[in-house]
Write a protein that holds these residues in place. Structure first.
Motif: not given
Length: 323
Positions: A214-237
């Motif tokens: 799931a974390g891999h998806a947060f990063a890989q999809v986030g690189r293509l669509h920066p707004r998608h899963w942004r909150a999830e990435r911030r929470r992880v960090l």
């Protein structure tokens, strides 16, 4: 063959699903026109089972890394003049009634490109990890921006965005939905089950790898669509990197400050527990599931780091499997 815009064909993808694949194939009988099964290097007789069930079988070669998206693209390409295409995984069984309801809903709205429903876990009580999956999959019905892989989609909508990205090892369904919406199509979740699924997770290590994926998806999809899963990435960090670093630094200044900062984790757990109770999760499972959700930020961070390490080193994005 001439295209029938109302006919439903099915594409299944799988790898070593065994009895789950047999159940998936059986569930499609009488509900769809044709079935294509795409196999990613199974060694358990899955191909023979699919052929015995009358499905067209596509075997992915090893010229490129396996991925769910690559399998779905290959399955769609094997269909002759499709109108509507049902995509499900080989460990899922189609629920009777979904196809008819979804087809009727698509007929009502020509700009509706995709319809989904709820994926239900067949054995939610078998393990905490299965229970967590069952909770994750029960999202609100109505208009949506993204969803998982159990979908009925117009063939024209699929073609309009060139299907799914085969280089994505996870999150490919959500990324496909984002491009579909950007192309002007609407997406909707119906308030009924589409499939029954067997997560078959009984070990902590399986859950850890799933959360890493799931974390891999947060990063890989986030690189293509920066707004998608942004909150999830911030929470992880924050929870898996910034706060632990702050606690370690605080230890050198004041142990009491470190303890105060560390209390943020149980506070977060209590908030998550309240959310789980509101969602109807059995009370006996709430504390452990809340703890898992707090802990999940660690494997999520590992997955995000795995993606960026692979990308910076130019390595292939290979699957992170948990079964």
């Amino acid at each position: 063959m001439e295209t029938d815009a109302t006919a439903v064909d099915a594409v299944l993808i799988g790898r070593n699903e065994g009895a789950r694949l047999v159940a998936a194939l059986d569930s499609l009988r009488g509900q769809v026109r044709r079935v294509v099964y795409v196999d990613s290097g199974s060694a358990d007789g899955s191909v023979a089972a699919a052929e015995a069930a009358g499905a067209t079988v596509v075997r992915l070669d090893r010229s490129a890394p396996f991925s769910a998206a690559r399998g779905r693209n290959a399955g769609f390409a094997a269909l002759d003049a499709p109108g509507l295409v049902l995509f499900i995984d080989g460990d899922c069984a189609l629920v009777p009634g979904f196809v008819d309801a979804a087809r009727a809903r698509l007929a009502q709205d020509p700009r509706l490109g995709l319809v989904t429903g709820w994926r239900e876990e067949v054995r939610p009580g078998a393990s905490l990890y299965n229970r967590l999956c069952d909770w994750e999959w029960h999202r609100p019905a109505g208009p949506i921006t993204s969803c998982g892989g159990d979908i009925l989609v117009r063939a024209g909508a699929w073609r309009s965005v060139d299907g799914q990205r085969p280089d994505l090892i996870a999150g490919e369904d959500e990324e496909f939905c984002l491009r579909l919406a950007s192309a002007g199509w609407r997406l909707e979740r119906l308030p009924l089950a589409v499939t029954r699924h067997d997560a078959a997770m009984t070990r902590f290590s399986q859950w850890w790898r799933r959360a890493t994926r799931a974390g891999h998806a947060f990063a890989q999809v986030g690189r293509l669509h920066p707004r998608h899963w942004r909150a999830e990435r911030r929470r992880v960090l924050f929870w898996a990197l910034i706060l632990p670093a702050a606690i370690l630094l605080a230890v050198t200044v004041s142990p009491w400050l470190a303890v105060l900062l560390a209390l943020a984790y149980p506070v977060s757990g209590f908030r998550i527990a309240a959310m789980l109770r509101r969602d109807g999760v059995p009370a006996r499972n709430v504390p452990a599931l809340a703890a898992l959700l707090v802990l999940s930020k660690c494997p999520n961070l590992l997955g995000m780091a795995t993606f960026w390490t692979r990308r910076l080193r130019g390595r292939a994005m290979t699957l992170i499997e948990y079964k």
